[in-house]
Enzyme design. Structure first.
Site, PDB file in Angstrom:
ATOM      1  N   ASP A 244      12.927   6.404   4.219  1.00 22.37           N
ATOM      2  CA  ASP A 244      12.376   5.076   4.467  1.00 22.37           C
ATOM      3  C   ASP A 244      11.980   4.496   3.102  1.00 22.37           C
ATOM      4  O   ASP A 244      11.966   5.204   2.094  1.00 22.37           O
ATOM      5  CB  ASP A 244      11.156   5.189   5.384  1.00 22.37           C
ATOM      6  CG  ASP A 244      10.468   3.861   5.605  1.00 22.37           C
ATOM      7  OD1 ASP A 244      11.158   2.869   5.905  1.00 22.37           O
ATOM      8  OD2 ASP A 244       9.226   3.805   5.468  1.00 22.37           O
TER       9      ASP A 244
ATOM     10  N   ASP B  48       9.411   1.161   2.490  1.00 22.55           N
ATOM     11  CA  ASP B  48       8.041   0.638   2.425  1.00 22.55           C
ATOM     12  C   ASP B  48       7.027   1.663   2.893  1.00 22.55           C
ATOM     13  O   ASP B  48       7.113   2.184   4.011  1.00 22.55           O
ATOM     14  CB  ASP B  48       7.919  -0.628   3.282  1.00 22.55           C
ATOM     15  CG  ASP B  48       8.696  -1.794   2.698  1.00 22.55           C
ATOM     16  OD1 ASP B  48       8.298  -2.301   1.650  1.00 22.55           O
ATOM     17  OD2 ASP B  48       9.715  -2.180   3.299  1.00 22.55           O
TER      18      ASP B  48
END
Length: 223
Positions: free
Chosen positions: A12, A14
């Site tokens: 991922d 953020d």
């Protein structure tokens, strides 16, 4: 389910690789002020790991504004691109793990709910060489918590989802990874993520190495 060994790492962006949730809070607060409303960390928590469209819809619901959704989304993207183009703050342990995965020749992908416009400056700052590919939130028909982003990344890498490990910081991201059938390591940031069968939870990427990932119970006995 019978799994092989670890063959790919899906990251991922953020809150996992980059410390961007505080930047999102700044931008969201500015946009809400423009809409005539107020924003708080409690509001942000409702959106962690979600899509831009959901954020815009939530802001309109809170303010009752008649501003065009596309104008709100554009302001948010513009604010984030401006900040990330100037500085991309990395999360502790992220650089070391990315370098280790790359040095070992294990394919990696960046899988984010953020739009391509935001991913590009991050890739420039982190180093595109760390990733075989990236999947943006505006490049899939259903974003996290739907499994489509991770299924898309695994398919493009040519690796079965069960032989991919996903590193995520949000409940939405963890739900997407687990629904895709990937082995999942949660590194909670803004929101807590409880332990669950088949899920590993750590406090920081500093606790994660390639050896750690390869030794996860799901890969035990794999090649």
């Amino acid at each position: 389910m019978t799994r092989g060994g670890l063959r790919a790492v899906l990251f991922d962006m953020d809150g996992l690789l980059i410390d961007s949730e505080r930047v999102w809070l700044e931008v969201e607060s500015e946009v809400m002020a423009w809409l005539g409303g107020e924003w708080s960390p409690a509001h942000q928590e409702r959106l962690v790991g979600g899509s831009l469209a959901i954020a815009v819809e939530y802001m309109l619901e809170l303010t009752g504004s008649d501003a065009p959704p596309e104008a709100i989304g554009r302001r948010m993207l513009d604010g984030m691109v401006e900040r990330l183009s100037a500085c991309v703050p990395m999360m502790p342990g992220a650089k070391d793990l990315l370098a280790e995965v790359r040095a070992a020749g294990v394919p990696a992908a960046l899988v984010s709910s953020s739009h391509r416009r935001l991913i590009e400056p991050v890739l420039d700052a982190i180093g595109r060489e760390h990733f075989a590919l990236s999947v943006a939130g505006d490049e899939v028909s259903r974003t996290k918590p739907d499994p489509e982003p991770y299924l898309t990344a695994a398919a493009r890498l040519g690796v079965p989802p069960g032989e991919c490990v996903v590193l995520e910081d949000s409940p939405n991201g963890v739900a997407a990874a687990e629904a895709a059938g990937c082995v999942t390591v949660a590194v909670p940031n803004v929101l807590p993520i409880p332990p669950a069968p088949g899920r590993t939870v750590v406090a920081s990427l500093r606790e994660v190495s390639l050896a750690t990932l390869r030794s996860l119970p799901a890969f035990a006995g794999g090649a």
